[in-house]
Write a protein that holds these residues in place. Structure first.
Motif, mmCIF file in Angstrom:
data_model
loop_
_atom_site.group_PDB
_atom_site.id
_atom_site.type_symbol
_atom_site.label_atom_id
_atom_site.label_comp_id
_atom_site.label_asym_id
_atom_site.label_seq_id
_atom_site.Cartn_x
_atom_site.Cartn_y
_atom_site.Cartn_z
ATOM 1 N N GLU B 227 35.976 55.589 54.196
ATOM 2 C CA GLU B 227 36.201 54.172 53.898
ATOM 3 C C GLU B 227 35.009 53.577 53.175
ATOM 4 O OE1 GLU B 227 37.044 53.476 58.163
ATOM 5 O OE2 GLU B 227 38.673 52.201 57.410
ATOM 6 N N PHE B 253 38.137 52.786 40.346
ATOM 7 C CA PHE B 253 38.049 51.651 41.270
ATOM 8 C C PHE B 253 37.519 52.102 42.620
ATOM 9 C CE2 PHE B 253 39.121 47.695 43.221
ATOM 10 C CZ PHE B 253 39.609 48.001 44.483
ATOM 11 N N MET B 254 38.010 53.173 43.118
ATOM 12 C CA MET B 254 37.601 53.649 44.441
ATOM 13 C C MET B 254 36.178 54.166 44.436
ATOM 14 S SD MET B 254 40.131 52.897 46.271
ATOM 15 C CE MET B 254 39.848 53.756 47.817
ATOM 16 N N TYR B 258 35.343 49.635 45.015
ATOM 17 C CA TYR B 258 35.686 49.561 46.439
ATOM 18 C C TYR B 258 34.452 49.687 47.331
ATOM 19 C CZ TYR B 258 38.032 50.253 50.874
ATOM 20 O OH TYR B 258 38.435 50.119 52.180
ATOM 21 N N ARG B 261 32.882 46.436 47.532
ATOM 22 C CA ARG B 261 33.666 45.499 48.331
ATOM 23 C C ARG B 261 33.475 45.749 49.822
ATOM 24 N NH1 ARG B 261 39.455 44.048 45.591
ATOM 25 N NH2 ARG B 261 38.692 43.623 43.463
ATOM 26 N N HIS B 265 32.008 43.271 52.560
ATOM 27 C CA HIS B 265 32.747 42.910 53.778
ATOM 28 C C HIS B 265 31.916 43.161 55.026
ATOM 29 C CE1 HIS B 265 36.099 42.324 56.501
ATOM 30 N NE2 HIS B 265 35.918 43.548 56.989
#
Lengths: 658, 304
Positions: B227, B253-254, B258, B261, B265
């Protein structure tokens, strides 16, 4: 390229299936669980936009499979561009080359080939061209097409043959063929135009459906030619009929061989036809080979050899029963039968009342000069003889009058009508189709004073009737045999038949018919057909003059019509034995005189005026299309295999990655 | 010294999640982790592992009767509990997130498996310090609740509740926090073990009341390495295990966006925790458990 079944192309819409499946696959791609989509964002770059070669290749293969399958069912075809024939205007040009024997003259056939090539080149562009070889048959050399090169090549392979060209028959076949061709039809006939090839009626050489006839004559100058017209057996040996066409001072030597033994050489000179006799031939029993050779220079060497077969068989004995063995009927009948030149009959007269019926077993047929002379004791014997397959030739005389029925036959008699005062009857009706009468001529001269009338029989049709309707000659089958009865006597008080030549012909034909001897013709013209009938399980085999068998093994078990293509002697092997057959060039091919120019002009003019209006381009023959569907199916199979292989590769990759 | 180092390395090996995954018994896991952890530590009175007697205090309901000084009871007739150095006389409440997202991860262990190891280890560690231990297992609803207790049997019950946790449905922090406030009024330690896929402000709203209540809250933010640092070589359709939402993502993107992000978070959760007076500990499921335990002890130390 065209399609024979274009509606099947609608099946190509099925390519939407693999495209859709690939989009599904690419859209779904790999699906994996993830803890939360809270922080994820959809990418703007879609999978199906990415150009991955391996998936595109698989998609292309699958599309190709669908397209090829639809194309195969649509039956594509191509046409040879060079063979396309114009739909209208140019029409059809027939290049007809005479390949008869007379064209074998020195230089003539090569000249004909050049004229034919020129005619091909002169044909307008887009016209259908058909090359034809013509002699006793008309042979199409190449398929109809506009390809001049192919037609020219066909001309190069031509050679003159050994058969005769009849222009009437040729024009008749061209007329039939022209019905299926694109109009206008132009016939270019390259020939030496022998006068002997013209039919009896000029109209027979003017074909319908042909717009134009170009008579392209080859050969020139006054032909000089010796030829054999006929060879026959004579009492002394062999007679040869030769013909000289050309300069009167030219001579030729004529050589005759019998069974390869030279029996003589004569020198022929002078113009016209004349007979040369060659005595001293020693005939062997059976078929004898006779070969005539003309030794000398002339324009046509192909007719300088003549072949014949002389059959040497002992006369066949036949009993002749008569109340008076020394009487005139016996004399007349013996003389008539003795007139046979080949394999004749030997008459053995017997007194009817002294005849030992036991000797009938030696004979196949017998003659009775007055059927009324058969005694009641002899009648059942003769009846049994005929019933078992024998034959009887009977005449009716004084002893027949007064009987109620004819012996053996059982035909009921009417009271005789004796004409007086010199009145006589003529032949009123005869059956020309019957083998006994078909070759006889002159019955109209015969006078009949007396005849034996019989009761009418609705089941029997006489071979000949008098002009009063009464039967004169009747044929009656009896068991396995037959009876041929003349209801008048061989007596000048009854009729004058014996003094007419037709009597000899009738007696000989009847003898051949009743004795069972078939027409053993042994000399033919090249182009004729030789029948081989089936006997049991085989028809036979034929060996041509070059020593080669004519029939295949399978053909020997079927009835055949053997076409005698070559001049020479053929050996025919049948279950009945071995016989020889000779074939010769038609003597008319030796007559090299050309048709007069006026007749040629008239022939061409008559054809010009025979033009039928051209309505449309229908009837034009186009070359048979070359169908491509077998190749398309083959390609389809290759693509199916490739798609399966590539699909398996992808499956294996996915298994490993998972 | 060499023997100590060997023992320390063996103990540390025991703290590896992949090793613990081979142990079927959660209590055994917890004991192994804690004992191994202890071996690696010096004796420190500050960490409450000392068994030196410090003082007596009156027995209160829920205290472990094993620590009742029976001599004093015999002499005085009153129950007193022995307090040792390091005893804080507190309780530890473990809030274990067993939502579906916690089932993600691995091999060798999923987040929930690691969370269970951690929760069990914390419970065992706390019980060794004579702290009362309780737990709430939750997803969208309360799946299990054990009030804090220092009795021996109660720890077993807590272990059983932790061991019985399975990936459930979605995540809902409001209810466990509300439950905690209702059932555990006493001030104590609260360890929330979750992947915190939630809005930071919403989490703040849930944690703040606990802080006002005087609870000491530590958030163990548990994430799988996949993750935090995902790796995909082609586009992939990722399906949210809680909501079922599927999102097609690109490798680029991953690989780049990501991770940024997720860091943001995590930072937002940490910020929210800090804003409410809570501690935040980021734990990866491939990290040895001693680090998490160490962070817990430091947290506990500060709260004393």
């Amino acid at each position: 390229m065209g399609l024979l079944a274009p509606l099947f192309l609608a099946a190509t819409l099925a390519i939407a299936l693999p495209i859709w499946l690939h989009r599904l696959q690419t859209q779904s791609s790999d699906r994996k669980p993830f803890s939360s989509a809270m922080l994820l964002e959809t990418t703007e770059q879609r999978v199906h936009v990415q150009k991955k070669l391996k998936y595109l290749l698989l998609l292309a293969l699958r599309i190709a499979v669908f397209v090829l399958a639809a194309l195969a069912f649509a039956k594509p075809f191509i046409e040879r561009p060079a063979t396309e024939i114009a739909a209208s205007g140019a029409g059809t040009h027939l290049i007809v080359v005479d390949t008869s024997t007379s064209m074998a003259r020195s230089g003539v056939f090569s000249q004909a080939q050049n004229r034919a090539r020129q005619a091909i080149d002169d044909a307008p562009a887009g016209a259908g061209i058909q090359t034809i070889a013509a002699d006793s048959t008309m042979r199409l050399l190449r398929p109809l097409s506009a390809d001049k090169g192919s037609q020219r090549a066909a001309i190069a392979d031509l050679e003159p043959g050994s058969q005769r060209l009849d222009y009437g028959r040729l024009m008749s076949e061209i007329e039939r063929y022209a019905q299926s061709l694109a109009a206008p039809v132009t016939v270019n006939l390259i020939s030496d135009f022998q006068a002997s090839g013209m039919p009896a009626q000029f109209a027979d050489v003017v074909p319908n459906g042909v717009a134009r006839l170009n008579a392209l004559a080859v050969g020139s100058g006054e032909p000089v030619n010796w030829g054999v017209v006929l060879v026959r057996q004579s009492a002394e040996g062999v007679d040869v009929l030769v013909r000289n066409q050309g300069l009167p001072d030219r001579t030729t030597d004529v050589e005759v061989r019998v069974n390869d033994q030279l029996i003589g050489t004569r020198t022929a000179s002078g113009q016209g036809e004349y007979v040369l006799s060659f005595p001293g031939a020693e005939w062997l029993e059976g078929d004898n080979r006779v070969e005539v050779t003309l030794i000398g220079d002339d324009d046509l060497a192909a007719d300088n050899r003549w072949f014949s077969i002389v059959r040497n068989e002992p006369p066949s004995p036949v009993p002749l029963l008569s109340a008076d063995p020394g009487g005139l009927p016996v004399t007349y009948l013996s003389a008539a039968l003795g007139a046979a030149t080949e394999a004749g009959f030997s008459v053995q007269p017997f007194a009817a009342h002294e005849f030992d019926p036991r000797i009938l077993t030696r004979y196949r047929w017998l003659i009775v000069d007055d059927i009324g002379a058969i005694s009641s004791a002899l009648e059942p014997v003769i009846t049994e003889f005929v019933t078992n397959g024998g034959s009887l030739l009977a005449f009716s005389g004084e002893r027949t009058l007064g009987l109620e029925t004819l012996p053996v036959s059982g035909l009921a008699l009417q009271p005789a009508d004796l004409l007086g005062g010199g009145d006589f009857l003529r032949i009123g009706q005869l059956d020309r189709q019957h083998p006994v009468l078909s070759a006889t001529q002159g019955w109209h001269r015969v006078k009949v004073l007396r005849n034996v009338p019989i009761e009418p029989d609705a089941d029997m049709e006489p071979l000949m009737r008098l002009d009063n309707g009464q039967p004169l000659i009747v044929e009656q089958p009896l068991g396995a045999g037959r009876i041929l009865i003349t209801l008048s006597a061989i007596d000048n008080q009854w009729n004058d038949l014996p003094v007419h030549p037709v009597f000899v012909g009738f007696v000989l034909e009847a003898a051949g018919y009743l004795s069972g001897r078939t027409d053993r013709r042994n000399v033919y013209t090249t182009g004729d057909t030789l029948p081989l009938t089936l006997t049991g399980t085989t028809a036979g085999q034929v060996v041509d003059p070059d020593g080669e068998t004519v029939l295949s093994l399978a053909d020997t078990a079927r009835e055949q019509l053997i076409r005698l293509e070559k001049a020479g002697i053929y050996e025919v092997y049948t279950p009945d034995g071995e016989t020889l057959v000779a074939a010769n060039v038609d003597p008319r091919e030796s007559e090299l005189t050309r048709i007069s120019q006026s007749v040629l002009d008239r022939w061409q003019d008559a054809t010009y005026s025979n033009v039928e209006p051209v309505t449309d381009g229908s009837g034009s023959l186009v070359p048979e299309p070359i169908e491509l569907w077998p190749w398309v199916l083959l390609l389809l199979a290759v693509f199916v295999i490739a798609e399966s292989a590539l699909g398996n590769v992808h499956i294996a990759m996915r298994v490993r990655s998972s | 010294m060499a023997a100590l180092k060997t023992a320390q390395s063996s103990a540390r090996q025991l703290l590896q999640p992949e090793v613990l995954a081979g142990l079927k018994n959660l209590e055994l896991v917890a004991r192994s982790v804690v004992e191994g952890f202890i071996i690696g530590l010096h004796r420190s009175p500050h960490f409450g592992f000392s068994q030196e007697f410090a003082e007596y205090r009156m027995y209160e309901e829920g205290d472990d009767p094993r620590f009742i000084d029976w001599n004093v009871y015999a002499r005085t007739g009153r129950t007193y509990i022995k307090r040792f150095l390091g005893d804080t006389n507190s309780h530890l409440m473990i809030l274990l997130d067993s939502s579906a997202s916690m089932g993600f991860g691995g091999p060798p262990v999923s987040k929930l498996q690691y969370a269970k190891f951690l929760a069990a280890s914390l419970a065992y560690l706390a019980s060794r310090q004579h702290d009362a231990v309780g737990c709430i297992v939750f997803d969208e609803a309360i799946r299990d609740f054990r009030p804090p207790s220092s009795r021996a049997g109660k720890l077993h019950g807590v272990m059983h509740s932790i061991d019985g946790a399975t990936p459930g449905t979605g995540t809902q922090f409001e209810r466990p926090f509300e439950k905690f406030r209702e059932q555990v009024p006493r001030r104590g330690l609260v360890a929330v073990i979750s992947d915190f896929y939630c809005d930071a402000d919403a989490l703040l709203e849930g944690v703040r009341p606990l802080a006002w209540q005087g609870q000491d809250v530590v958030l163990f933010h548990l994430l799988d390495r996949e993750e935090m640092d995902p790796s995909f070589d082609r586009n992939v359709l990722l399906e949210d295990v809680e909501t079922g939402e599927a999102v097609e993502v690109a490798p680029d993107f991953m690989a780049e966006e990501y991770p940024r992000r997720i860091r943001e978070h995590v930072q937002s959760i940490a910020t929210a925790a800090s804003g409410s007076g809570a501690d935040h500990v980021l734990v990866a499921t491939d990290d040895p458990l001693d680090q998490a335990l160490r962070n817990y002890l430091l947290f506990r130390e500060r709260r004393q």
